[in-house]
Design a protein around this motif. Structure first.
Motif, short mmCIF file in Angstrom:
data_model
loop_
_atom_site.label_atom_id
_atom_site.label_comp_id
_atom_site.label_asym_id
_atom_site.label_seq_id
_atom_site.Cartn_x
_atom_site.Cartn_y
_atom_site.Cartn_z
N ILE A 130 0.95 -1.24 -0.01
CA ILE A 130 0.18 0.09 -0.01
C ILE A 130 0.64 1.27 -0.01
O ILE A 130 1.64 1.51 1.02
CB ILE A 130 -1.17 -0.08 1.32
N SER A 131 0.74 2.00 -0.95
CA SER A 131 1.57 3.16 -1.26
C SER A 131 0.49 4.39 -0.97
O SER A 131 -0.44 4.29 -0.55
CB SER A 131 2.45 3.25 -2.46
N SER A 132 0.91 5.42 -1.63
CA SER A 132 -0.10 6.71 -1.71
C SER A 132 0.09 7.72 -3.00
O SER A 132 1.16 7.39 -3.75
CB SER A 132 0.46 7.51 -0.39
N MET A 133 -0.72 8.30 -3.30
CA MET A 133 -0.56 9.18 -4.35
C MET A 133 0.30 10.21 -4.20
O MET A 133 1.15 10.58 -5.20
CB MET A 133 -2.18 9.98 -4.67
N GLY A 134 0.87 10.37 -3.08
CA GLY A 134 1.88 11.42 -2.67
C GLY A 134 3.15 10.75 -3.08
O GLY A 134 4.06 11.34 -3.19
N GLY A 135 3.19 9.60 -3.38
CA GLY A 135 4.53 8.84 -3.77
C GLY A 135 4.53 8.57 -5.36
O GLY A 135 5.48 8.03 -5.91
N VAL A 136 3.54 8.95 -6.01
CA VAL A 136 3.49 8.98 -7.31
C VAL A 136 4.00 10.16 -8.35
O VAL A 136 3.68 11.27 -8.24
CB VAL A 136 2.07 8.70 -8.09
N GLN A 137 4.98 9.80 -9.11
CA GLN A 137 5.71 11.00 -10.02
C GLN A 137 4.37 11.70 -10.72
O GLN A 137 3.87 10.92 -11.31
CB GLN A 137 6.67 10.13 -10.87
N GLY A 138 4.58 13.05 -10.65
CA GLY A 138 3.70 13.75 -11.45
C GLY A 138 2.35 14.17 -10.69
O GLY A 138 1.65 14.88 -11.16
N SER A 139 2.11 13.63 -9.55
CA SER A 139 0.93 13.59 -8.77
C SER A 139 1.16 14.87 -7.96
O SER A 139 2.28 15.37 -7.76
CB SER A 139 0.36 12.39 -7.89
N VAL A 140 -0.18 15.36 -7.50
CA VAL A 140 -0.06 16.51 -6.52
C VAL A 140 0.72 16.22 -5.38
O VAL A 140 0.42 15.22 -4.94
CB VAL A 140 -1.63 17.25 -6.23
N LYS A 141 1.77 17.18 -4.82
CA LYS A 141 2.27 16.93 -3.72
C LYS A 141 1.86 18.13 -2.55
O LYS A 141 1.38 19.21 -3.03
CB LYS A 141 3.90 17.06 -4.06
N PHE A 142 2.09 17.82 -1.47
CA PHE A 142 1.72 18.61 -0.18
C PHE A 142 2.82 18.78 0.75
O PHE A 142 3.63 17.94 1.14
CB PHE A 142 0.53 17.88 0.21
N PRO A 143 2.96 20.33 1.13
CA PRO A 143 3.99 20.59 2.00
C PRO A 143 3.91 19.75 3.32
O PRO A 143 2.61 19.39 3.62
CB PRO A 143 3.84 22.10 2.31
N GLY A 144 4.89 19.42 4.09
CA GLY A 144 4.81 18.79 5.30
C GLY A 144 5.15 17.18 5.23
O GLY A 144 5.23 16.69 6.31
N LEU A 145 4.91 16.91 3.84
CA LEU A 145 4.71 15.21 3.95
C LEU A 145 5.94 14.70 3.17
O LEU A 145 5.87 13.68 2.63
CB LEU A 145 3.61 14.65 3.35
N THR A 146 7.13 15.21 3.09
CA THR A 146 8.16 15.09 2.59
C THR A 146 8.81 13.80 2.84
O THR A 146 9.25 13.04 1.90
CB THR A 146 9.43 15.90 2.54
N ALA A 147 8.73 13.35 4.19
CA ALA A 147 9.46 11.96 4.67
C ALA A 147 8.33 11.07 4.01
O ALA A 147 8.67 10.04 3.53
CB ALA A 147 9.40 11.94 5.91
N TYR A 148 7.12 11.01 4.01
CA TYR A 148 6.14 10.14 4.10
C TYR A 148 6.10 9.93 2.46
O TYR A 148 5.91 8.72 2.30
CB TYR A 148 4.64 10.63 4.67
N SER A 149 5.91 10.99 1.82
CA SER A 149 5.80 10.83 0.51
C SER A 149 7.07 10.31 -0.30
O SER A 149 6.69 9.16 -1.34
CB SER A 149 5.41 12.16 -0.20
N SER A 150 8.03 10.62 0.26
CA SER A 150 9.15 10.30 -0.46
C SER A 150 9.58 8.71 -0.12
O SER A 150 10.02 7.65 -1.01
CB SER A 150 10.56 10.92 -0.14
N SER A 151 9.04 8.13 0.80
CA SER A 151 9.12 6.91 1.44
C SER A 151 8.21 5.87 0.59
O SER A 151 8.32 4.93 0.02
CB SER A 151 8.81 6.67 3.01
N LYS A 152 6.82 6.64 0.28
CA LYS A 152 6.01 5.70 -0.67
C LYS A 152 6.05 5.73 -1.89
O LYS A 152 6.00 4.86 -2.78
CB LYS A 152 4.62 6.57 -0.41
N SER A 153 7.34 6.52 -2.48
CA SER A 153 7.66 6.51 -3.71
C SER A 153 8.78 5.35 -3.96
O SER A 153 8.80 4.56 -4.72
CB SER A 153 8.56 7.93 -4.17
#
Length: 229
Positions: A130-153
């Motif tokens: 289970i990943s997240s849309m925050g980890g998908v290249q080209g999807s919308v990103k949100f401030p404050g979630l750098t650790a989470y989103s990069s790990s999901k990528s």
């Protein structure tokens, strides 16, 4: 449908908690893993086995391996990496320890549990991360979630690599990049934000995909989202 042996991480709440119940109610054997196993244990379901589990502890990983060997004759059909850790902070304020905590659960834990269990899975087995849309290249990103989103990528890439490495022997590997689901983690990421997709509805989707997705996909990332975030 034949009974499956299913391991799910992150089952103390949200999607994982609902997912364990759905599999169990459908007659499958479930090993539900989370640090706090009391909520799932309180269900007292005959098809659900649980114990306190920390992805970062070698002894806990060994306990899972021992359970599979002793209780399930050394075989697992479906492995679902659902456990997740999140820190919501400006990039400049995230500590090394907070970064490591997120990656320990979201990436290193997936890596290590795979190492322990892949040899116990059949050719038609299925590993779902289970990943997240925050980890998908080209999807919308949100401030404050750098650790989470990069790990999901990172786990999206890991899924693609493992599918290639195990394509001759199996199992299959796929990753679901989820959009917003009404869970406690969503509130940690976006306080006050509400969406129509409940944990139970998403768990039902993951249940169906875990049983059938490997018939059509391997090494693929599927976006499961009807909202932004």
């Amino acid at each position: 449908m034949s009974q499956k042996k299913v391991i799910i991480t992150g089952t103390s709440r949200g999607i994982g908690f609902e997912l364990a119940q759905i599999f169990a109610e459908e007659g499958h054997q479930v090993l539900a893993l989370s640090r706090n196993h009391i909520p799932i244990q309180n269900l007292k379901h005959a098809n659900i086995h649980s114990f306190s589990f920390n992805l970062n502890e070698g002894k806990d990983l060994q306990q899972v391996e021992n359970f599979v060997d002793e209780q399930w004759e050394g075989s697992v059909d479906i492995l679902i990496h659902n456990a997740g850790s999140l820190v919501n902070k400006p990039f400049a304020e995230i500590t090394t320890q907070e970064l490591m905590t997120v990656y320990q659960t979201n990436v290193f834990g997936v890596f290590q549990l795979n190492q322990r269990l892949l040899s116990k899975m059949p050719r038609d087995g299925h590993v779902v991360t289970i990943s997240s849309m925050g980890g998908v290249q080209g999807s919308v990103k949100f401030p404050g979630l750098t650790a989470y989103s990069s790990s999901k990528s990172a786990v999206i890439n890991l899924t693609e690599i493992l599918a290639e490495e195990y394509k001759e022997s199996g199992p299959s590997f796929n990753v679901l990049a989820l959009g917003a689901v009404q869970t406690e983690m969503l509130q940690e990421a976006f306080p006050g934000y509400e969406v129509p997709t409940t944990a139970k509805k998403m768990a039902q989707y993951i249940f169906d995909f875990s049983l059938n997705g490997n018939k059509f996909y391997n090494g693929k990332m599927l976006q499961v989202s009807n909202s932004t975030p």
